[in-house]
Scaffold this motif. Structure first.
Motif, PDB file in Angstrom:
ATOM      1  N   VAL A  11      43.702 -29.068 -28.952  1.00  0.00           N
ATOM      2  CA  VAL A  11      42.378 -29.618 -29.216  1.00  0.00           C
ATOM      3  C   VAL A  11      41.577 -28.632 -30.041  1.00  0.00           C
ATOM      4  O   VAL A  11      41.962 -27.475 -30.192  1.00  0.00           O
ATOM      5  N   GLN A  12      40.454 -29.110 -30.537  1.00  0.00           N
ATOM      6  CA  GLN A  12      39.549 -28.228 -31.281  1.00  0.00           C
ATOM      7  C   GLN A  12      38.466 -27.699 -30.338  1.00  0.00           C
ATOM      8  O   GLN A  12      38.207 -28.270 -29.275  1.00  0.00           O
ATOM      9  N   THR A  13      37.854 -26.631 -30.753  1.00  0.00           N
ATOM     10  CA  THR A  13      36.762 -26.052 -29.974  1.00  0.00           C
ATOM     11  C   THR A  13      35.705 -27.111 -29.678  1.00  0.00           C
ATOM     12  O   THR A  13      35.309 -27.859 -30.572  1.00  0.00           O
ATOM     13  N   GLY A  14      35.302 -27.165 -28.420  1.00  0.00           N
ATOM     14  CA  GLY A  14      34.286 -28.117 -28.000  1.00  0.00           C
ATOM     15  C   GLY A  14      34.830 -29.418 -27.442  1.00  0.00           C
ATOM     16  O   GLY A  14      34.081 -30.193 -26.835  1.00  0.00           O
ATOM     17  N   GLU A  15      36.091 -29.647 -27.623  1.00  0.00           N
ATOM     18  CA  GLU A  15      36.694 -30.880 -27.125  1.00  0.00           C
ATOM     19  C   GLU A  15      37.114 -30.726 -25.666  1.00  0.00           C
ATOM     20  O   GLU A  15      36.947 -29.663 -25.065  1.00  0.00           O
ATOM     21  N   SER A  16      37.681 -31.813 -25.128  1.00  0.00           N
ATOM     22  CA  SER A  16      38.003 -31.856 -23.697  1.00  0.00           C
ATOM     23  C   SER A  16      39.472 -32.188 -23.477  1.00  0.00           C
ATOM     24  O   SER A  16      40.131 -32.785 -24.335  1.00  0.00           O
ATOM     25  N   LEU A  17      39.941 -31.792 -22.311  1.00  0.00           N
ATOM     26  CA  LEU A  17      41.271 -32.158 -21.844  1.00  0.00           C
ATOM     27  C   LEU A  17      41.209 -32.371 -20.339  1.00  0.00           C
ATOM     28  O   LEU A  17      40.372 -31.763 -19.661  1.00  0.00           O
ATOM     29  N   ARG A  18      42.110 -33.188 -19.849  1.00  0.00           N
ATOM     30  CA  ARG A  18      42.212 -33.394 -18.407  1.00  0.00           C
ATOM     31  C   ARG A  18      43.635 -33.082 -17.981  1.00  0.00           C
ATOM     32  O   ARG A  18      44.581 -33.743 -18.411  1.00  0.00           O
ATOM     33  N   LEU A  19      43.779 -32.072 -17.167  1.00  0.00           N
ATOM     34  CA  LEU A  19      45.075 -31.689 -16.631  1.00  0.00           C
ATOM     35  C   LEU A  19      45.275 -32.343 -15.274  1.00  0.00           C
ATOM     36  O   LEU A  19      44.313 -32.570 -14.539  1.00  0.00           O
ATOM     37  N   SER A  20      46.521 -32.613 -14.956  1.00  0.00           N
ATOM     38  CA  SER A  20      46.838 -33.217 -13.669  1.00  0.00           C
ATOM     39  C   SER A  20      47.947 -32.438 -12.993  1.00  0.00           C
ATOM     40  O   SER A  20      48.920 -32.037 -13.636  1.00  0.00           O
ATOM     41  N   CYS A  21      47.797 -32.235 -11.707  1.00  0.00           N
ATOM     42  CA  CYS A  21      48.808 -31.562 -10.901  1.00  0.00           C
ATOM     43  C   CYS A  21      49.359 -32.593  -9.920  1.00  0.00           C
ATOM     44  O   CYS A  21      48.609 -33.144  -9.110  1.00  0.00           O
ATOM     45  N   SER A  22      50.642 -32.838  -9.987  1.00  0.00           N
ATOM     46  CA  SER A  22      51.267 -33.809  -9.090  1.00  0.00           C
ATOM     47  C   SER A  22      52.324 -33.127  -8.237  1.00  0.00           C
ATOM     48  O   SER A  22      52.910 -32.121  -8.645  1.00  0.00           O
ATOM     49  N   GLY A  23      52.551 -33.696  -7.076  1.00  0.00           N
ATOM     50  CA  GLY A  23      53.534 -33.123  -6.165  1.00  0.00           C
ATOM     51  C   GLY A  23      54.767 -33.988  -6.076  1.00  0.00           C
ATOM     52  O   GLY A  23      54.660 -35.195  -5.895  1.00  0.00           O
ATOM     53  N   SER A  24      55.930 -33.379  -6.216  1.00  0.00           N
ATOM     54  CA  SER A  24      57.199 -34.084  -6.061  1.00  0.00           C
ATOM     55  C   SER A  24      57.874 -33.550  -4.810  1.00  0.00           C
ATOM     56  O   SER A  24      58.363 -32.430  -4.785  1.00  0.00           O
ATOM     57  N   GLY A  25      57.846 -34.359  -3.748  1.00  0.00           N
ATOM     58  CA  GLY A  25      58.424 -33.892  -2.503  1.00  0.00           C
ATOM     59  C   GLY A  25      57.519 -32.964  -1.724  1.00  0.00           C
ATOM     60  O   GLY A  25      57.935 -32.391  -0.717  1.00  0.00           O
ATOM     61  N   VAL A  26      56.297 -32.811  -2.181  1.00  0.00           N
ATOM     62  CA  VAL A  26      55.343 -31.951  -1.489  1.00  0.00           C
ATOM     63  C   VAL A  26      53.972 -32.603  -1.540  1.00  0.00           C
ATOM     64  O   VAL A  26      53.549 -33.088  -2.584  1.00  0.00           O
TER      65      VAL A  26
END
Length: 121
Positions: A11-26
């Motif tokens: 992304v460029q400076t000032g933009e946004s992102l959404r990260l996701s953490c998922s569990g497999s077997g936990v």
């Protein structure tokens, strides 16, 4: 049994992102989930924490007010919404599970593969 971080990108400076953490077997519910990041040549840095039992939401000073951590119990995910991204936010982002609140990566016992975040100036 592992965690998986996803959602990174360029992304460029000032933009946004959404990260996701998922569990497999936990399961993520009932535990503390931390987000960490590591840039080339730098130490692993704690970014944010959310605890479903202790109710704690905490952020590193460097991301306070720009990042938001949240959980989706039904989806077994913990997300990190990142806004107003800066070049210094560029790193590989990891999520990990702990039994309680900690900013020390050594207290986390389950780790996932990271996701790359790149921020162009």
């Amino acid at each position: 049994v592992q965690l998986q971080a996803s959602g990174g990108g360029l992304v460029q400076t000032g933009e946004s992102l959404r990260l996701s953490c998922s569990g497999s077997g936990v399961t993520l519910e009932g535990f503390g989930i931390g987000w960490f990041r590591q840039a080339p040549g730098k130490e692993r840095e704690w970014v944010s924490y959310r605890g479903s039992r202790d109710g704690i939401r905490d952020y590193a000073d460097s991301v306070m007010g720009r990042f938001t951590i949240s959980e989706d119990v039904d989806e077994n995910t913990v997300d990190l919404e990142m806004k107003s991204l800066k070049p210094e936010d560029a790193a590989i982002y990891f999520c990990a599970r702990a039994n309680g609140y900690s900013t020390n990566w050594r207290d986390y016992n389950y780790w996932g593969q990271g996701t790359q975040v790149t921020v162009s100036s």
